[in-house]
Design a protein around this motif. Structure first.
Motif, PDB file in Angstrom:
ATOM      1  N   LEU A 115       0.761  -0.972  -0.192  1.00  0.00           N
ATOM      2  CA  LEU A 115       0.007   0.162   0.076  1.00  0.00           C
ATOM      3  C   LEU A 115       0.725   1.234   0.058  1.00  0.00           C
ATOM      4  N   ALA A 116       1.830   1.161   0.703  1.00  0.00           N
ATOM      5  CA  ALA A 116       2.963   2.404   0.738  1.00  0.00           C
ATOM      6  C   ALA A 116       3.628   2.579  -0.522  1.00  0.00           C
ATOM      7  N   THR A 117       3.986   1.649  -1.090  1.00  0.00           N
ATOM      8  CA  THR A 117       4.497   1.662  -2.397  1.00  0.00           C
ATOM      9  C   THR A 117       3.627   1.807  -3.552  1.00  0.00           C
ATOM     10  N   GLY A 118       2.532   1.763  -3.373  1.00  0.00           N
ATOM     11  CA  GLY A 118       1.430   1.919  -4.387  1.00  0.00           C
ATOM     12  C   GLY A 118       1.027   0.760  -5.299  1.00  0.00           C
ATOM     13  N   ASP A 119       1.688  -0.528  -4.795  1.00  0.00           N
ATOM     14  CA  ASP A 119       1.479  -1.715  -5.490  1.00  0.00           C
ATOM     15  C   ASP A 119      -0.168  -2.072  -4.999  1.00  0.00           C
ATOM     16  N   ASP A 120      -0.822  -2.912  -5.966  1.00  0.00           N
ATOM     17  CA  ASP A 120      -1.938  -3.193  -5.691  1.00  0.00           C
ATOM     18  C   ASP A 120      -2.080  -4.734  -5.404  1.00  0.00           C
ATOM     19  N   GLY A 121      -0.912  -5.406  -5.020  1.00  0.00           N
ATOM     20  CA  GLY A 121      -0.806  -6.863  -4.846  1.00  0.00           C
ATOM     21  C   GLY A 121      -0.337  -7.547  -6.043  1.00  0.00           C
ATOM     22  N   THR A 122      -0.342  -6.930  -7.198  1.00  0.00           N
ATOM     23  CA  THR A 122      -0.110  -7.641  -8.534  1.00  0.00           C
ATOM     24  C   THR A 122       1.483  -7.890  -8.742  1.00  0.00           C
ATOM     25  N   GLY A 123       2.189  -6.845  -8.104  1.00  0.00           N
ATOM     26  CA  GLY A 123       3.675  -6.721  -8.422  1.00  0.00           C
ATOM     27  C   GLY A 123       3.873  -5.943  -9.552  1.00  0.00           C
ATOM     28  N   ALA A 124       2.888  -5.414 -10.173  1.00  0.00           N
ATOM     29  CA  ALA A 124       3.220  -4.554 -11.326  1.00  0.00           C
ATOM     30  C   ALA A 124       3.736  -3.253 -11.086  1.00  0.00           C
ATOM     31  N   ALA A 125       3.382  -2.637  -9.999  1.00  0.00           N
ATOM     32  CA  ALA A 125       3.791  -1.296  -9.363  1.00  0.00           C
ATOM     33  C   ALA A 125       5.404  -1.348  -9.111  1.00  0.00           C
ATOM     34  N   GLY A 126       6.162  -0.497  -9.727  1.00  0.00           N
ATOM     35  CA  GLY A 126       7.380  -0.199  -9.299  1.00  0.00           C
ATOM     36  C   GLY A 126       7.535   0.682  -8.132  1.00  0.00           C
ATOM     37  N   VAL A 127       8.661   0.884  -7.628  1.00  0.00           N
ATOM     38  CA  VAL A 127       9.082   1.805  -6.576  1.00  0.00           C
ATOM     39  C   VAL A 127       9.930   2.752  -7.481  1.00  0.00           C
ATOM     40  N   TRP A 128       9.481   3.864  -7.400  1.00  0.00           N
ATOM     41  CA  TRP A 128      10.202   4.945  -8.217  1.00  0.00           C
ATOM     42  C   TRP A 128      10.739   6.165  -7.188  1.00  0.00           C
ATOM     43  N   ASP A 129      11.818   6.647  -7.831  1.00  0.00           N
ATOM     44  CA  ASP A 129      12.502   7.631  -6.900  1.00  0.00           C
ATOM     45  C   ASP A 129      12.509   8.687  -7.850  1.00  0.00           C
ATOM     46  N   ALA A 130      12.530   9.977  -7.177  1.00  0.00           N
ATOM     47  CA  ALA A 130      12.786  11.484  -8.149  1.00  0.00           C
ATOM     48  C   ALA A 130      13.155  12.396  -7.110  1.00  0.00           C
ATOM     49  N   VAL A 131      14.245  13.244  -7.675  1.00  0.00           N
ATOM     50  CA  VAL A 131      14.987  14.009  -7.111  1.00  0.00           C
ATOM     51  C   VAL A 131      15.143  15.285  -7.806  1.00  0.00           C
ATOM     52  N   SER A 132      14.629  16.418  -7.333  1.00  0.00           N
ATOM     53  CA  SER A 132      14.799  17.742  -8.005  1.00  0.00           C
ATOM     54  C   SER A 132      15.694  18.580  -7.015  1.00  0.00           C
ATOM     55  N   ILE A 133      16.630  19.186  -7.532  1.00  0.00           N
ATOM     56  CA  ILE A 133      17.652  20.169  -6.901  1.00  0.00           C
ATOM     57  C   ILE A 133      17.765  21.538  -7.788  1.00  0.00           C
ATOM     58  N   GLY A 134      16.993  22.618  -7.509  1.00  0.00           N
ATOM     59  CA  GLY A 134      17.301  23.633  -8.620  1.00  0.00           C
ATOM     60  C   GLY A 134      16.658  23.322  -9.953  1.00  0.00           C
ATOM     61  N   PRO A 135      17.619  23.628 -11.077  1.00  0.00           N
ATOM     62  CA  PRO A 135      17.080  23.272 -12.295  1.00  0.00           C
ATOM     63  C   PRO A 135      17.289  21.822 -12.799  1.00  0.00           C
ATOM     64  N   VAL A 136      18.085  20.843 -11.836  1.00  0.00           N
ATOM     65  CA  VAL A 136      18.574  19.683 -12.000  1.00  0.00           C
ATOM     66  C   VAL A 136      17.466  18.718 -11.536  1.00  0.00           C
ATOM     67  N   SER A 137      16.836  17.828 -12.429  1.00  0.00           N
ATOM     68  CA  SER A 137      15.852  16.776 -11.853  1.00  0.00           C
ATOM     69  C   SER A 137      16.165  15.480 -12.247  1.00  0.00           C
ATOM     70  N   LEU A 138      16.361  14.781 -11.518  1.00  0.00           N
ATOM     71  CA  LEU A 138      16.651  13.252 -11.702  1.00  0.00           C
ATOM     72  C   LEU A 138      15.578  12.199 -11.498  1.00  0.00           C
ATOM     73  N   SER A 139      15.444  11.227 -12.148  1.00  0.00           N
ATOM     74  CA  SER A 139      14.358   9.994 -11.886  1.00  0.00           C
ATOM     75  C   SER A 139      14.491   8.790 -12.273  1.00  0.00           C
ATOM     76  N   GLY A 140      14.235   7.932 -11.853  1.00  0.00           N
ATOM     77  CA  GLY A 140      14.472   6.677 -12.335  1.00  0.00           C
ATOM     78  C   GLY A 140      14.012   5.522 -11.268  1.00  0.00           C
ATOM     79  N   ARG A 141      13.999   4.233 -11.755  1.00  0.00           N
ATOM     80  CA  ARG A 141      13.538   3.229 -11.052  1.00  0.00           C
ATOM     81  C   ARG A 141      14.604   3.001 -10.025  1.00  0.00           C
ATOM     82  N   ARG A 142      14.003   2.715  -8.800  1.00  0.00           N
ATOM     83  CA  ARG A 142      15.014   2.269  -7.584  1.00  0.00           C
ATOM     84  C   ARG A 142      14.609   0.879  -7.388  1.00  0.00           C
ATOM     85  N   ALA A 143      15.648   0.109  -7.541  1.00  0.00           N
ATOM     86  CA  ALA A 143      15.514  -1.193  -7.304  1.00  0.00           C
ATOM     87  C   ALA A 143      16.326  -1.726  -6.255  1.00  0.00           C
ATOM     88  N   GLY A 144      15.596  -2.576  -5.100  1.00  0.00           N
ATOM     89  CA  GLY A 144      16.491  -3.109  -3.865  1.00  0.00           C
ATOM     90  C   GLY A 144      16.863  -4.380  -4.257  1.00  0.00           C
TER      91      GLY A 144
END
Length: 129
Positions: free
Chosen positions: A72-101
């Motif tokens: 529920l916290a990661t937005g998964d509905d129990g199917t395993g289809a939802a990923g854990v995504w990470d996004a970072v913005s610092i000033g004009p720089v924006s980074l995002s990508g899938r965070r895999a443990g």
């Protein structure tokens, strides 16, 4: 379908919040995840395959509730289809990508609290009592 290790009431007690809509489905899928994580675990069961020792029953219940809470916290509905995504913005720089443990040996994205509940009970693969 295998055993479901927790009820919607137990989930509500564990999380401290009312059980979400579809809790029974989420608990069933989380129980499947726990079963997959314990594929080679060894513990006493009854003829139906249900655990007979209370500490094992408690660990499976807590791990199942923790798995639902994590999904529920990661937005998964129990199917395993939802990923854990990470996004970072610092000033004009924006980074995002899938965070895999690191994946569990079973390939299940196991919640950290679920892992700890199973570890404390000595149920993770490779543990012999």
């Amino acid at each position: 379908m295998g055993s479901v290790y927790a009820t919607r009431e137990q989930l509500a007690t564990y999380t401290g919040a009312p059980a979400p809509e579809g809790a029974e489905r989420l608990l069933a899928r989380a129980s499947e995840d726990i079963d997959a994580a314990l594929l080679t675990a060894y513990y006493a069961t009854d003829p139906d395959g249900d655990p007979t020792e209370q500490h094992v029953v408690d660990a499976l219940r807590d791990a199942t509730c923790a798995q639902v809470e994590y999904q529920l916290a990661t937005g998964d509905d129990g199917t395993g289809a939802a990923g854990v995504w990470d996004a970072v913005s610092i000033g004009p720089v924006s980074l995002s990508g899938r965070r895999a443990g690191p994946p569990a040996a079973s390939g299940v994205d196991l919640a950290p609290r679920a892992h700890r509940a199973l570890l404390r009970a000595g149920l993770l693969p490779g543990v012999i009592w």
